[in-house]
Motif scaffolding. Structure first.
Motif, PDB file in Angstrom:
ATOM      1  N   TYR A   7       0.844  -1.198   0.000  1.00 16.45           N
ATOM      2  CA  TYR A   7       0.000   0.000   0.000  1.00 16.45           C
ATOM      3  C   TYR A   7       0.878   1.247   0.000  1.00 16.45           C
ATOM      4  O   TYR A   7       0.628   2.209  -0.743  1.00 16.45           O
ATOM      5  N   MET A  25      -3.709   2.709   5.560  1.00 14.20           N
ATOM      6  CA  MET A  25      -4.737   3.267   4.681  1.00 14.20           C
ATOM      7  C   MET A  25      -5.554   4.332   5.399  1.00 14.20           C
ATOM      8  O   MET A  25      -5.940   5.345   4.810  1.00 14.20           O
ATOM      9  N   ASP A  61      -7.765   6.660   3.044  1.00  8.67           N
ATOM     10  CA  ASP A  61      -8.337   5.701   2.114  1.00  8.67           C
ATOM     11  C   ASP A  61      -9.290   4.745   2.831  1.00  8.67           C
ATOM     12  O   ASP A  61     -10.038   4.010   2.185  1.00  8.67           O
ATOM     13  N   PHE A  80      -3.637   2.351  -3.312  1.00  2.91           N
ATOM     14  CA  PHE A  80      -4.961   1.986  -2.832  1.00  2.91           C
ATOM     15  C   PHE A  80      -5.358   0.596  -3.301  1.00  2.91           C
ATOM     16  O   PHE A  80      -5.881  -0.209  -2.521  1.00  2.91           O
ATOM     17  N   TYR A  93     -13.048   4.269  -4.816  1.00  4.50           N
ATOM     18  CA  TYR A  93     -11.925   5.207  -4.829  1.00  4.50           C
ATOM     19  C   TYR A  93     -12.203   6.354  -5.803  1.00  4.50           C
ATOM     20  O   TYR A  93     -11.992   7.532  -5.485  1.00  4.50           O
ATOM     21  N   THR A 143      -1.951  -2.783   7.675  1.00  4.04           N
ATOM     22  CA  THR A 143      -2.291  -2.187   6.387  1.00  4.04           C
ATOM     23  C   THR A 143      -3.522  -1.287   6.523  1.00  4.04           C
ATOM     24  O   THR A 143      -3.593  -0.210   5.918  1.00  4.04           O
ATOM     25  N   GLY A 186      -3.528  -1.978  -1.272  1.00  5.66           N
ATOM     26  CA  GLY A 186      -4.046  -2.052   0.088  1.00  5.66           C
ATOM     27  C   GLY A 186      -5.408  -2.708   0.156  1.00  5.66           C
ATOM     28  O   GLY A 186      -5.674  -3.549   1.030  1.00  5.66           O
ATOM     29  N   TRP A 187      -6.285  -2.344  -0.779  1.00  7.93           N
ATOM     30  CA  TRP A 187      -7.623  -2.929  -0.818  1.00  7.93           C
ATOM     31  C   TRP A 187      -7.542  -4.427  -1.097  1.00  7.93           C
ATOM     32  O   TRP A 187      -8.225  -5.228  -0.447  1.00  7.93           O
TER      33      TRP A 187
END
Length: 412
Positions: A74, A292, A297, A87, A404, A288, A90-91
């Motif tokens: 991320y 974020m 995020d 992003f 996002y 994580t 990380g997602w």
């Protein structure tokens, strides 16, 4: 911005990496991989998964040494590629590893009390979360104990099963083709992905430029050797067809070898192993989530760090709540496929970020070639997973990408 405490040295980091990997491959993934690839195909798939993991580990270690803070890819994606790449990584990590946590918790329940597997899984998640909330030092200590127990149990299985290995079972031809090997390798990758836990704990590692590049390959190499040994023993004792149909292959190994009295030991070892995986998985996902949340995020409230224990306590509790929800609704094998798909996308971004690093003077490894190979390998394995896993994985990734885009349009 509140920082986490740097408490982990090389041995602690290696132990957390071992605790994140040992268990999943041995107790969960071998059977569906054998079903996909057959006998000789299973060993080829394991070698392929290990090689792709090595490429990813090299990229992860280099990036973590350069960016020693919580969040893993991320952070690397944001810093070296584009905020959206960060992003997406990380997602992918959070949703994929949340599914992994649920699969591990359900495995604990299936081994300890099959009739009440979901209840046991919920209790396991709550207990592991309580340990993690006490601090990463407690996490490393607990993981060290669990890894020791698991290694002892796996050694018993290998020693008992080795005399019963039949060469014809290892060399039986598989007619499932290259696609079967790729599918099996994608599933087996689920068993290797835990080494990234060292990188996601980068903000809590002492001397990260030295510790992380040493700990990641050492942990991965040790696990690969263990997996290969147990794959040969399991396949050589049971054969591909019986292994593919087994729900507890290592229990069947000791039973077939004439030691049914050891079955309870293997079941207990499985529960301990998977608890170790769950312990480190929850810690990694929460870090994580913390990273974020720090960049908005995810909800900013999840960026809080406990004033005494110096852990992301709100992120830990939020992740645990989601895992408990998935446990109530989920299925182990579906969770494994979904997790493999999204985590392979995560590592594809890792390798893409590593391609932006300049080669370090004196390095003997062709690091840019390994990063490019890892990028291609991750994408190849991801698209060759079972179709439902691919569709579900990319659907969830698309939902995250749309969210996002909407959020940034509103902000703009």
């Amino acid at each position: 911005m509140e920082r986490l405490a740097r408490r982990l040295g090389v041995p602690d980091a290696i132990v957390i990496g071992l605790g994140s990997m040992l268990g999943a491959g041995v107790f969960v993934v071998f059977a569906p991989a054998a079903s996909a690839a057959g006998g000789t195909g299973l060993l080829a798939a394991l070698a392929l998964a290990g090689f792709v993991a090595f490429c990813n580990a090299t990229s992860s270690a280099r990036l973590a040494a350069r960016h020693p803070e919580s969040g893993g890819t991320y952070v690397y994606g944001r810093e070296r590629l584009h905020p959206f790449a960060g992003f997406a990584a990380g997602w992918a990590f959070v949703v994929g590893k949340t599914a992994s946590c649920a699969a591990m918790a359900l495995t604990i329940g299936a081994y300890l009390w099959p009739g009440q597997a979901r209840l046991v899984a919920v209790v396991a998640v709550m207990a592991v979360t309580a340990v993690n909330l006490r601090g990463v030092g407690k996490t490393a200590t607990a993981t060290r104990v669990l890894v020791g127990v698991v290694l002892a149990v796996l050694a018993v299985v290998a020693v008992v099963g080795a005399p019963q290995v039949a060469a014809e079972r290892l060399t039986a031809p598989a007619d499932l083709g290259a696609r079967g090997v790729l599918t099996a390798a994608g599933l087996l990758f689920f068993a290797f992905a835990g080494y990234a836990r060292i990188a996601t704990l980068g903000e809590e590692v002492r001397d990260p430029e030295r510790t992380i590049p040493r700990a990641v390959p050492l942990a991965l190499g040790a696990v690969l050797a263990i997996y290969l040994t147990l794959a040969v023993v399991t396949l050589g004792v049971l054969g591909a067809d019986r292994l593919a149909d087994s729900h507890a292959p290592l229990v069947e190994v000791v039973t077939t070898a004439g030691r049914p009295g050891l079955a309870w030991l293997v079941r207990a070892g499985a529960a301990v192993a998977v608890t170790g995986v769950l312990l480190s998985l929850l810690a990694g996902v929460s870090r994580t989530t913390l990273a974020m949340a720090r960049r908005r995020d995810l909800p900013a409230a999840l960026a809080a760090v406990h004033p005494r224990h110096r852990v992301p306590h709100r992120a830990e509790l939020a992740v645990a709540a989601v895992v408990v929800t998935v446990v109530a609704l989920g299925d182990i094998r579906a969770a494994i496929g979904f997790s493999s798909c999204t985590v392979l996308v995560y590592y594809a971004i890792t390798n893409a970020a590593a391609l932006t690093l300049r080669p370090e003077p004196g390095r003997r490894l062709p690091v840019r070639l390994l990063a490019a190979t890892g990028l291609a390998g991750c994408l190849l394995l991801a698209v060759n997973l079972p179709l439902p896993s691919v569709l579900a994985g990319f659907a969830v990734l698309t939902v995250g990408a749309l969210g996002y885009a909407v959020r940034h349009r509103v902000v703009a």
